[in-house]
Design a protein around this motif. Structure first.
Motif, PDB file in Angstrom:
ATOM      1  N   VAL A  69      -4.400  33.856 -59.605  1.00 20.31           N
ATOM      2  CA  VAL A  69      -4.384  33.310 -60.975  1.00 20.31           C
ATOM      3  C   VAL A  69      -5.688  32.574 -61.246  1.00 20.31           C
ATOM      4  N   LEU A  70      -5.878  32.218 -62.522  1.00 20.17           N
ATOM      5  CA  LEU A  70      -7.101  31.506 -62.907  1.00 20.17           C
ATOM      6  C   LEU A  70      -7.103  30.107 -62.293  1.00 20.17           C
ATOM      7  N   PRO A  71      -8.266  29.644 -61.828  1.00 21.06           N
ATOM      8  CA  PRO A  71      -8.318  28.311 -61.210  1.00 21.06           C
ATOM      9  C   PRO A  71      -7.914  27.196 -62.180  1.00 21.06           C
ATOM     10  N   SER A  72      -7.945  27.487 -63.500  1.00 27.36           N
ATOM     11  CA  SER A  72      -7.576  26.444 -64.472  1.00 27.36           C
ATOM     12  C   SER A  72      -6.078  26.125 -64.392  1.00 27.36           C
ATOM     13  N   GLU A  73      -5.282  27.093 -63.931  1.00 29.37           N
ATOM     14  CA  GLU A  73      -3.838  26.852 -63.818  1.00 29.37           C
ATOM     15  C   GLU A  73      -3.560  26.172 -62.483  1.00 29.37           C
ATOM     16  N   LYS A  74      -3.776  24.874 -62.482  1.00 30.35           N
ATOM     17  CA  LYS A  74      -3.792  24.143 -61.215  1.00 30.35           C
ATOM     18  C   LYS A  74      -2.395  23.936 -60.595  1.00 30.35           C
ATOM     19  N   LEU A  75      -2.350  24.052 -59.298  1.00 36.92           N
ATOM     20  CA  LEU A  75      -1.101  23.769 -58.580  1.00 36.92           C
ATOM     21  C   LEU A  75      -1.008  22.285 -58.237  1.00 36.92           C
ATOM     22  N   GLU A  76       0.224  21.781 -58.175  1.00 32.80           N
ATOM     23  CA  GLU A  76       0.426  20.421 -57.661  1.00 32.80           C
ATOM     24  C   GLU A  76       1.344  20.515 -56.445  1.00 32.80           C
ATOM     25  N   PHE A  77       1.161  19.585 -55.522  1.00 32.12           N
ATOM     26  CA  PHE A  77       1.981  19.616 -54.305  1.00 32.12           C
ATOM     27  C   PHE A  77       2.721  18.297 -54.142  1.00 32.12           C
ATOM     28  N   GLN A  78       3.983  18.400 -53.755  1.00 37.65           N
ATOM     29  CA  GLN A  78       4.748  17.207 -53.420  1.00 37.65           C
ATOM     30  C   GLN A  78       5.233  17.361 -51.983  1.00 37.65           C
ATOM     31  N   MET A  79       4.875  16.396 -51.153  1.00 39.92           N
ATOM     32  CA  MET A  79       5.220  16.462 -49.731  1.00 39.92           C
ATOM     33  C   MET A  79       6.372  15.528 -49.426  1.00 39.92           C
ATOM     34  N   PHE A  80       7.354  16.030 -48.750  1.00 41.18           N
ATOM     35  CA  PHE A  80       8.460  15.188 -48.295  1.00 41.18           C
ATOM     36  C   PHE A  80       8.362  15.053 -46.785  1.00 41.18           C
ATOM     37  N   PHE A  81       8.225  13.833 -46.322  1.00 42.00           N
ATOM     38  CA  PHE A  81       8.161  13.595 -44.879  1.00 42.00           C
ATOM     39  C   PHE A  81       9.521  13.097 -44.415  1.00 42.00           C
ATOM     40  N   ASN A  82      10.162  13.882 -43.574  1.00 41.60           N
ATOM     41  CA  ASN A  82      11.522  13.524 -43.108  1.00 41.60           C
ATOM     42  C   ASN A  82      11.542  13.170 -41.626  1.00 41.60           C
ATOM     43  N   ASP A  83      12.336  12.197 -41.298  1.00 45.65           N
ATOM     44  CA  ASP A  83      12.657  11.903 -39.900  1.00 45.65           C
ATOM     45  C   ASP A  83      13.909  11.013 -39.915  1.00 45.65           C
ATOM     46  N   HIS A  84      14.384  10.645 -38.716  1.00 47.44           N
ATOM     47  CA  HIS A  84      15.522   9.735 -38.615  1.00 47.44           C
ATOM     48  C   HIS A  84      15.223   8.433 -39.360  1.00 47.44           C
ATOM     49  N   ILE A  85      16.293   7.727 -39.768  1.00 49.66           N
ATOM     50  CA  ILE A  85      16.075   6.463 -40.487  1.00 49.66           C
ATOM     51  C   ILE A  85      15.334   5.447 -39.613  1.00 49.66           C
ATOM     52  N   SER A  86      15.454   5.602 -38.287  1.00 50.50           N
ATOM     53  CA  SER A  86      14.788   4.648 -37.387  1.00 50.50           C
ATOM     54  C   SER A  86      13.301   4.977 -37.193  1.00 50.50           C
ATOM     55  N   ASN A  87      12.829   6.081 -37.770  1.00 51.00           N
ATOM     56  CA  ASN A  87      11.407   6.437 -37.643  1.00 51.00           C
ATOM     57  C   ASN A  87      10.552   5.345 -38.295  1.00 51.00           C
ATOM     58  N   ASP A  88       9.349   5.161 -37.785  1.00 46.33           N
ATOM     59  CA  ASP A  88       8.471   4.128 -38.343  1.00 46.33           C
ATOM     60  C   ASP A  88       7.729   4.691 -39.568  1.00 46.33           C
ATOM     61  N   PHE A  89       8.447   4.719 -40.701  1.00 50.06           N
ATOM     62  CA  PHE A  89       7.852   5.266 -41.925  1.00 50.06           C
ATOM     63  C   PHE A  89       6.703   4.391 -42.419  1.00 50.06           C
ATOM     64  N   ASN A  90       6.746   3.078 -42.088  1.00 48.88           N
ATOM     65  CA  ASN A  90       5.631   2.208 -42.513  1.00 48.88           C
ATOM     66  C   ASN A  90       4.314   2.682 -41.920  1.00 48.88           C
ATOM     67  N   THR A  91       4.359   2.993 -40.608  1.00 54.11           N
ATOM     68  CA  THR A  91       3.146   3.480 -39.949  1.00 54.11           C
ATOM     69  C   THR A  91       2.717   4.811 -40.552  1.00 54.11           C
ATOM     70  N   LEU A  92       3.699   5.666 -40.793  1.00 54.54           N
ATOM     71  CA  LEU A  92       3.398   6.972 -41.397  1.00 54.54           C
ATOM     72  C   LEU A  92       2.678   6.793 -42.736  1.00 54.54           C
ATOM     73  N   PHE A  93       3.258   5.965 -43.613  1.00 54.06           N
ATOM     74  CA  PHE A  93       2.673   5.807 -44.945  1.00 54.06           C
ATOM     75  C   PHE A  93       1.302   5.124 -44.878  1.00 54.06           C
ATOM     76  N   ALA A  94       1.182   4.163 -43.937  1.00 52.97           N
ATOM     77  CA  ALA A  94      -0.094   3.431 -43.835  1.00 52.97           C
ATOM     78  C   ALA A  94      -1.223   4.335 -43.344  1.00 52.97           C
ATOM     79  N   SER A  95      -0.866   5.418 -42.649  1.00 50.69           N
ATOM     80  CA  SER A  95      -1.937   6.265 -42.118  1.00 50.69           C
ATOM     81  C   SER A  95      -2.094   7.579 -42.885  1.00 50.69           C
ATOM     82  N   LEU A  96      -1.483   7.652 -44.078  1.00 49.88           N
ATOM     83  CA  LEU A  96      -1.650   8.863 -44.891  1.00 49.88           C
ATOM     84  C   LEU A  96      -3.127   9.109 -45.178  1.00 49.88           C
ATOM     85  N   PRO A  97      -3.585  10.352 -45.121  1.00 53.19           N
ATOM     86  CA  PRO A  97      -5.008  10.620 -45.387  1.00 53.19           C
ATOM     87  C   PRO A  97      -5.390  10.108 -46.783  1.00 53.19           C
TER      88      PRO A  97
END
Ligand SMILES: C[S@@+](CC[C@H](N)C(=O)[O-])C[C@H]1O[C@@H](n2cnc3c(N)ncnc32)[C@H](O)[C@@H]1O
Length: 229
Positions: A69-97
């Motif tokens: 398709v034409l590059p003007s029709e831009k894609l968007e991405f939504q990422m869902f990061f899943n793990d157990h509730i005990s996972n350290d999501f704070n560390t995950l979010f703090a180190s997002l690129p």
């Protein structure tokens, strides 16, 4: 150490994922009203492997899409990061690129259950996570059972009964996993599962993971024994 091992193994499967997306992922048809591609990584841990794997998936999907398709029709991405509730999501979010080109959400909970609304995901990825059973089979803890695992933390070197009980639990877990994903992924979507496996003529005790678990187990046993004396 496990981080590096998983990363090296992820590099090996990268080519396979790239080929699968290029050949089979029908990205153009997937975009109807919204141009958002929703991707989930199940059992993401705290990074950075998940970021590297997800960035790769996005790059290949984009490459395929913009070749159609034409590059003007831009894609968007939504990422869902899943793990157990005990996972350290704070560390995950703090180190997002910092230069990431996607929206982010954390999804806590077991991937053996429903995690997303029906038909809401286009792509699911899970690496080195599905070998964790949802629970220890009861028989392994029951001293009167033939499948009693004598307090061991894994099935390596254990009896056939122990192995069979673990295999039965794995079968149930996989069924629940696949049932949940079959509801969440839209028709034409894709799922990539990277799992640890062994050829039939290989003993788990011969693998590096087997050796590591044996060391870990004997340390835990020593600690328990020291506390109970
Ligand atoms: C070895 S790590 C792999 C992390 C990452 N995917 C990678 O490739 O480096 C396995 C992860 O799976 C997660 N996990 C295990 N069972 C899970 C379950 N039932 N639901 C969600 N996450 C799970 C663990 O908490 C852990 O973070």
């Amino acid at each position: 150490m496990r981080d590096n091992t998983s990363r090296e193994a992820s590099n090996v499967v990268k080519e396979m994922i790239n080929k699968a997306i290029t050949k089979k992922f029908d990205v153009k048809n997937m975009i109807s009203i919204s141009r958002t591609i929703r991707i989930a990584d199940l059992g993401c841990s705290v990074g950075p492997n998940t970021f590297i794997a997800m960035q790769n998936v996005i790059a290949v999907v984009e490459k395929k899409y913009y070749s159609q398709v034409l590059p003007s029709e831009k894609l968007e991405f939504q990422m869902f990061f899943n793990d157990h509730i005990s996972n350290d999501f704070n560390t995950l979010f703090a180190s997002l690129p910092v230069d990431r080109q996607y929206f982010v959400a954390g999804v806590p909970g077991s991937f053996y259950e429903l995690l997303f609304p029906s038909s809401s995901l286009q792509f699911v990825h899970s690496a080195y996570a599905l070998h964790w059973l949802s629970k220890v089979p009861k028989k392994l803890l029951d001293k009167k059972s033939l499948a009693w695992n004598k307090g061991k933390i894994h099935y390596i070197g254990a009896s056939d009964e122990v192995r069979n009980a673990c295999a039965a639990q794995f079968e149930k877990d996989m069924e629940n996993f696949l049932n949940a994903r079959s509801k969440e992924i839209i028709a034409g979507g894709m799922m990539v599962l990277i799992m640890v496996g062994l050829p039939d003529d290989f003993q788990p005790s011969e693998t590096s993971t087997g050796v590591t678990f044996n060391f870990l187990e004997s340390s835990l046993m020593d600690m328990v024994n020291a506390m109970s004396h």
